[in-house]
Scaffold this active site. Sequence first.
Site, PDB file in Angstrom:
ATOM      1  N   CYS A 215     -48.543   5.502   6.170  1.00  0.00           N
ATOM      2  CA  CYS A 215     -47.698   4.525   5.475  1.00  0.00           C
ATOM      3  C   CYS A 215     -48.367   3.152   5.587  1.00  0.00           C
ATOM      4  O   CYS A 215     -47.720   2.148   5.820  1.00  0.00           O
ATOM      5  CB  CYS A 215     -46.265   4.519   6.006  1.00  0.00           C
ATOM      6  SG  CYS A 215     -46.133   4.189   7.765  1.00  0.00           S
TER       7      CYS A 215
ATOM      8  N   ALA B  83     -45.361  14.551  14.017  1.00  0.00           N
ATOM      9  CA  ALA B  83     -44.232  14.997  13.181  1.00  0.00           C
ATOM     10  C   ALA B  83     -42.931  14.223  13.343  1.00  0.00           C
ATOM     11  O   ALA B  83     -42.076  14.276  12.461  1.00  0.00           O
ATOM     12  CB  ALA B  83     -43.954  16.469  13.471  1.00  0.00           C
TER      13      ALA B  83
ATOM     14  N   PRO C 281     -39.936  11.536  13.303  1.00  0.00           N
ATOM     15  CA  PRO C 281     -38.715  12.257  13.662  1.00  0.00           C
ATOM     16  C   PRO C 281     -38.460  13.546  12.874  1.00  0.00           C
ATOM     17  O   PRO C 281     -37.391  14.122  12.978  1.00  0.00           O
ATOM     18  CB  PRO C 281     -37.621  11.223  13.351  1.00  0.00           C
ATOM     19  CG  PRO C 281     -38.191  10.411  12.224  1.00  0.00           C
ATOM     20  CD  PRO C 281     -39.676  10.360  12.453  1.00  0.00           C
ATOM     21  N   GLY C 282     -39.457  13.979  12.108  1.00  0.00           N
ATOM     22  CA  GLY C 282     -39.324  15.293  11.487  1.00  0.00           C
ATOM     23  C   GLY C 282     -38.900  15.282  10.023  1.00  0.00           C
ATOM     24  O   GLY C 282     -38.523  16.321   9.476  1.00  0.00           O
TER      25      GLY C 282
HETATM   26  C1  LIG Z   1     -45.892   8.085  11.000  1.00  0.00           C
HETATM   27  S1  LIG Z   1     -45.028   8.761  12.325  1.00  0.00           S
HETATM   28  C2  LIG Z   1     -44.646  10.361  11.701  1.00  0.00           C
HETATM   29  C3  LIG Z   1     -43.458  10.451  10.770  1.00  0.00           C
HETATM   30  C4  LIG Z   1     -43.091  11.891  10.468  1.00  0.00           C
HETATM   31  N1  LIG Z   1     -44.203  12.637   9.942  1.00  0.00           N
HETATM   32  C5  LIG Z   1     -41.918  12.004   9.504  1.00  0.00           C
HETATM   33  O1  LIG Z   1     -42.116  12.212   8.324  1.00  0.00           O
HETATM   34  O2  LIG Z   1     -40.753  11.913   9.963  1.00  0.00           O
HETATM   35  C6  LIG Z   1     -46.335   9.121  13.430  1.00  0.00           C
HETATM   36  C7  LIG Z   1     -45.944   9.906  14.657  1.00  0.00           C
HETATM   37  O3  LIG Z   1     -47.142  10.261  15.337  1.00  0.00           O
HETATM   38  C8  LIG Z   1     -46.888  10.287  16.720  1.00  0.00           C
HETATM   39  N2  LIG Z   1     -48.209  10.220  17.403  1.00  0.00           N
HETATM   40  C9  LIG Z   1     -48.942   9.137  17.695  1.00  0.00           C
HETATM   41  N3  LIG Z   1     -50.076   9.482  18.305  1.00  0.00           N
HETATM   42  C10 LIG Z   1     -50.068  10.834  18.390  1.00  0.00           C
HETATM   43  C11 LIG Z   1     -50.964  11.779  18.938  1.00  0.00           C
HETATM   44  N4  LIG Z   1     -52.125  11.414  19.517  1.00  0.00           N
HETATM   45  N5  LIG Z   1     -50.620  13.093  18.884  1.00  0.00           N
HETATM   46  C12 LIG Z   1     -49.464  13.489  18.300  1.00  0.00           C
HETATM   47  N6  LIG Z   1     -48.575  12.625  17.771  1.00  0.00           N
HETATM   48  C13 LIG Z   1     -48.866  11.319  17.814  1.00  0.00           C
HETATM   49  C14 LIG Z   1     -46.005   9.089  16.927  1.00  0.00           C
HETATM   50  O4  LIG Z   1     -45.295   9.180  18.147  1.00  0.00           O
HETATM   51  C15 LIG Z   1     -45.106   9.167  15.684  1.00  0.00           C
HETATM   52  O5  LIG Z   1     -43.948   9.906  15.969  1.00  0.00           O
END
Ligand SMILES: C[S@@+](CC[C@H](N)C(=O)[O-])C[C@H]1O[C@@H](n2cnc3c(N)ncnc32)[C@H](O)[C@@H]1O
Length: 446
Positions: free
Chosen positions: A385, A268, A270-271
């Site tokens: 993305c 999630a 930075p949210g």
């Molecule tokens: C694409 S970004 C998310 C962007 C967010 N959904 C937004 O709209 O602001 C992916 C996120 O997944 C987290 N992440 C990576 N591997 C993960 C895991 N095994 N479990 C939970 N989060 C994970 C990363 O740290 C990153 O913050």
Amino acid sequence: MIHRQSHQQSNQQHPVNLRGQIANWVAQVIYQGQSANVVTQQIAEQVTDPRNRALARKCLFGVCRQFEQLDWAISQLLQKPLKKNQWSLQSLLLSSVYQLLYLNTAEHAVISESVNACRQMEKDWAAKLVNGVLRNALRQKQSLLEQTNAPEKVQYSMPDWLLKRFKNAWPKHWQAICEQSNQKAPLTLRLNRSHANAKSSDALLQSAHIEFKTHPVAKDARILDEARNVQDIPEFATGLFSVQDISAQLAAALLPVNAGDRVLDACAAPGGKTAHLLEMHPELSLTALELEAARAEKIHQNLQRLNLTAQVIIDDAQTYSVQQPFDAILLDAPCSATGVIRRQPDIKQHRRDEDIWPLVQLQNAILTNLWQQLKPGGHLLYATCSILPDENQKQIKKFLKQQSDAALVTLPDTVLKTGTDTGFGLQLFPQRDHDGFFYSLLKKSS
Ligand SMILES: C[S@@+](CC[C@H](N)C(=O)[O-])C[C@H]1O[C@@H](n2cnc3c(N)ncnc32)[C@H](O)[C@@H]1O
């Protein structure tokens, strides 16, 4: 030329040379694996003059965007390549040639300051070489920009491995993908519909002389004609607006939810999407899951500014499990980020071909585990993305084969029209108004 912060100036015998500093920041990103966002933070902390700060940032992002072209141009201008350990000098040439070919900065200043930078870098021997290369770059500007006889990776300013993947995946789209990936992205806002001033938001932007466009599908989006500091956007601090690309703004509307539903936003931080879901449906019981504690903190900060509430959990989505399954799940999976190169051009320097397969496996592991946390009859929206089929339609196709209780849900026509229907989800390519993104909606049988 800039000076360090005033409290340091009294100890400073020589003023700090901006071109030398820029070369150092470029070197960190291009040759030392540092992220451009981290270095941008350093620039903000170390350069007080706003014009110098803007120039430093422009050079950093510009060199990342045009790296293949600049590196090739330098190879044409040098009689023999610099030794491998001369990366600070190569970085000075990259950033100075970038300014001469792409920016309207005074040419004589670029050359003389770059020559001075050699002295400050204690490379006096290189002053003549830098002077010669930059003067020749100016003389040959036209032919260097035309890139006659340059290899394809130079013409499209894309590393070979990525070019190959784009060509294989999208024989009709790869050229446009490369061109759009090397453009600057607009600043796009998301209007907070649940804010007290939502109705007067457009009037507030207009009265601040902020010109914008709307979008036929992403109804909350306001695409600004010119990028600006978020502090200058009316009511930003009170949460009337957030920064979010149009592609990312589609997620909240694509996930079917009902009032009171228990919803998981996995991966999630930075949210951005957590907040949008809550702005659209304030009555949801939302859990935001994130692996990295420092990034989870950003979710808290965003929710606080927007006056929204969610349960933020730090855990691994590959193993996270709950007693009571969720009604709906948004999985914005970790991915190659190949759809957002225009916003993060250093992806071209930092990603490698061999990174893709482990990402595909991670996505499958997360998807498989989260599916067990979804109620029968519930929906899961898978998003990335990325514009690579392995992470998107092929991932979903494989998952549907592996999971007999999963079915693909057709997305609304209006949304499908914004991109390409892959048969296993919607692929958006990077375009002027939006980033590259992928969405696939799955339903669990009742
Ligand atoms: C694409 S970004 C998310 C962007 C967010 N959904 C937004 O709209 O602001 C992916 C996120 O997944 C987290 N992440 C990576 N591997 C993960 C895991 N095994 N479990 C939970 N989060 C994970 C990363 O740290 C990153 O913050």
